[in-house]
Scaffold this motif. Structure first.
Motif, PDB file in Angstrom:
ATOM      1  N   VAL A  66       1.250  28.529  38.362  1.00  0.00           N
ATOM      2  CA  VAL A  66       1.757  29.666  37.586  1.00  0.00           C
ATOM      3  C   VAL A  66       2.372  29.189  36.273  1.00  0.00           C
ATOM      4  CG1 VAL A  66       3.461  31.522  37.554  1.00  0.00           C
ATOM      5  CG2 VAL A  66       2.131  31.088  39.629  1.00  0.00           C
ATOM      6  N   ALA A  67       3.159  28.124  36.335  1.00  0.00           N
ATOM      7  CA  ALA A  67       3.765  27.584  35.122  1.00  0.00           C
ATOM      8  C   ALA A  67       2.694  27.103  34.143  1.00  0.00           C
ATOM      9  CB  ALA A  67       4.711  26.443  35.475  1.00  0.00           C
ATOM     10  N   ALA A  68       1.635  26.474  34.660  1.00  0.00           N
ATOM     11  CA  ALA A  68       0.545  25.994  33.807  1.00  0.00           C
ATOM     12  C   ALA A  68      -0.203  27.158  33.172  1.00  0.00           C
ATOM     13  CB  ALA A  68      -0.403  25.128  34.626  1.00  0.00           C
ATOM     14  N   LEU A  69      -0.406  28.212  33.950  1.00  0.00           N
ATOM     15  CA  LEU A  69      -1.099  29.389  33.434  1.00  0.00           C
ATOM     16  C   LEU A  69      -0.282  30.050  32.329  1.00  0.00           C
ATOM     17  CD1 LEU A  69      -3.760  30.816  34.056  1.00  0.00           C
ATOM     18  CD2 LEU A  69      -2.545  32.274  35.674  1.00  0.00           C
ATOM     19  N   GLN A  70       1.023  30.156  32.533  1.00  0.00           N
ATOM     20  CA  GLN A  70       1.894  30.717  31.511  1.00  0.00           C
ATOM     21  C   GLN A  70       1.828  29.906  30.225  1.00  0.00           C
ATOM     22  OE1 GLN A  70       5.601  31.211  34.222  1.00  0.00           O
ATOM     23  NE2 GLN A  70       5.910  32.562  32.500  1.00  0.00           N
ATOM     24  N   THR A  71       1.940  28.597  30.359  1.00  0.00           N
ATOM     25  CA  THR A  71       1.919  27.726  29.183  1.00  0.00           C
ATOM     26  C   THR A  71       0.616  27.868  28.413  1.00  0.00           C
ATOM     27  OG1 THR A  71       3.377  26.103  30.229  1.00  0.00           O
ATOM     28  CG2 THR A  71       2.019  25.328  28.401  1.00  0.00           C
ATOM     29  N   THR A  72      -0.497  27.933  29.136  1.00  0.00           N
ATOM     30  CA  THR A  72      -1.799  28.035  28.488  1.00  0.00           C
ATOM     31  C   THR A  72      -1.948  29.358  27.756  1.00  0.00           C
ATOM     32  OG1 THR A  72      -2.676  26.701  30.313  1.00  0.00           O
ATOM     33  CG2 THR A  72      -4.271  27.739  28.831  1.00  0.00           C
ATOM     34  N   LEU A  73      -1.486  30.444  28.362  1.00  0.00           N
ATOM     35  CA  LEU A  73      -1.531  31.738  27.706  1.00  0.00           C
ATOM     36  C   LEU A  73      -0.626  31.766  26.479  1.00  0.00           C
ATOM     37  CD1 LEU A  73      -1.539  34.062  30.836  1.00  0.00           C
ATOM     38  CD2 LEU A  73      -3.372  33.891  29.149  1.00  0.00           C
ATOM     39  N   GLU A  74       0.538  31.145  26.596  1.00  0.00           N
ATOM     40  CA  GLU A  74       1.459  31.083  25.457  1.00  0.00           C
ATOM     41  C   GLU A  74       0.860  30.312  24.300  1.00  0.00           C
ATOM     42  OE1 GLU A  74       4.950  29.409  27.179  1.00  0.00           O
ATOM     43  OE2 GLU A  74       5.482  31.249  28.269  1.00  0.00           O
ATOM     44  N   ASN A  75       0.066  29.294  24.609  1.00  0.00           N
ATOM     45  CA  ASN A  75      -0.566  28.495  23.564  1.00  0.00           C
ATOM     46  C   ASN A  75      -1.677  29.265  22.845  1.00  0.00           C
ATOM     47  OD1 ASN A  75       1.084  26.324  24.128  1.00  0.00           O
ATOM     48  ND2 ASN A  75      -0.417  25.282  25.429  1.00  0.00           N
TER      49      ASN A  75
END
Length: 230
Positions: free
Chosen positions: A215-224
């Motif tokens: 979930v944290a990785a998915l959030q970071t990728t979307l934020e990028n």
């Protein structure tokens, strides 16, 4: 993750369960319902944060959606009574039909560029896992000199050692499956709270430990993918 993360309330729920099992009989309803509470709490919180990241991206993408993300653009153009973030989140498929489970995130990745997006999520997952492993190693190192002095330290050391072992074994695929499994189980409980879950609290907790990295990785990728104001 540490208590500074958005998931600190779930970590607190784990601690409260561990405390309650010391004083409350295992056949009491409050103990029997803990796994269901944890499924609902963890899956719902994960959904909340992912949807927020999706919404931020839709509001301010780094490039025009119609040109860069044609599959997402098509979905955005469809008429629906549901919020668009619900329709996008639904592409993270964790459901069952006639007893057959479907756990598949590829339809979601395809909205944001397919394999390239998935690769970015996996890279961010590896970074999250490494950072979390460093945090856990620091905690374990600090507890080593306290072993034997107090039962609390012994329990904390054992607990963090278990988390370290899970991190060592957790791959991107395992983490993704854990997240989708929580989503599926949340749907089961939502439709049948009394008998919709057969997993133990420990089973659900392990899904959670694995899934939160994803979930944290998915959030970071979307934020990028989202424009940041300068």
């Amino acid at each position: 993750m540490s208590n500074s993360t958005p998931f600190c309330q779930l970590d607190k729920l784990i601690c409260e369960y561990e405390e309650d099992t010391k004083t409350i009989r295992a056949d009491k309803l409050i103990i029997l319902n803990y796994p269901k509470l944890f499924v609902m709490s963890s899956a719902s919180l994960f959904e909340h944060y992912i949807k927020n990241s999706i919404n931020d991206f839709i509001i301010s993408p780094s490039s025009p959606i119609s040109r860069t993300y044609p599959n997402l653009h098509i979905l955005l153009q469809r008429r629906s009574n549901k919020p668009i973030t619900d329709n996008i989140f639904a592409k993270l498929e964790g459901y069952e039909n006639n007893g057959v489970e479907t756990l598949n995130a590829d339809p979601f990745f395809n909205l944001f560029g397919g394999q390239a997006f998935k690769n970015n999520v996996e890279n961010n997952f590896n970074t999250e896992r490494s950072n979390h492993a460093n945090e856990i190693n620091t905690i374990i190192t600090g507890l080593q000199s306290l072993i034997g002095q107090d039962n609390r330290y012994d329990l904390d050391y054992a607990k963090n050692s278990d988390i370290k072992d899970r991190l060592t074994q957790c791959t991107f695929d395992i983490s993704e499956k854990a997240f989708l499994s929580l989503k599926l189980r949340r749907n089961r409980v939502a439709h049948n709270f009394i008998s919709g879950l057969s997993d133990s609290f420990e089973d659900v907790r392990n899904f959670y430990y694995d899934a939160r990295l994803y979930v944290a990785a998915l959030q970071t990728t979307l934020e990028n993918l989202t424009s940041k104001p300068t």
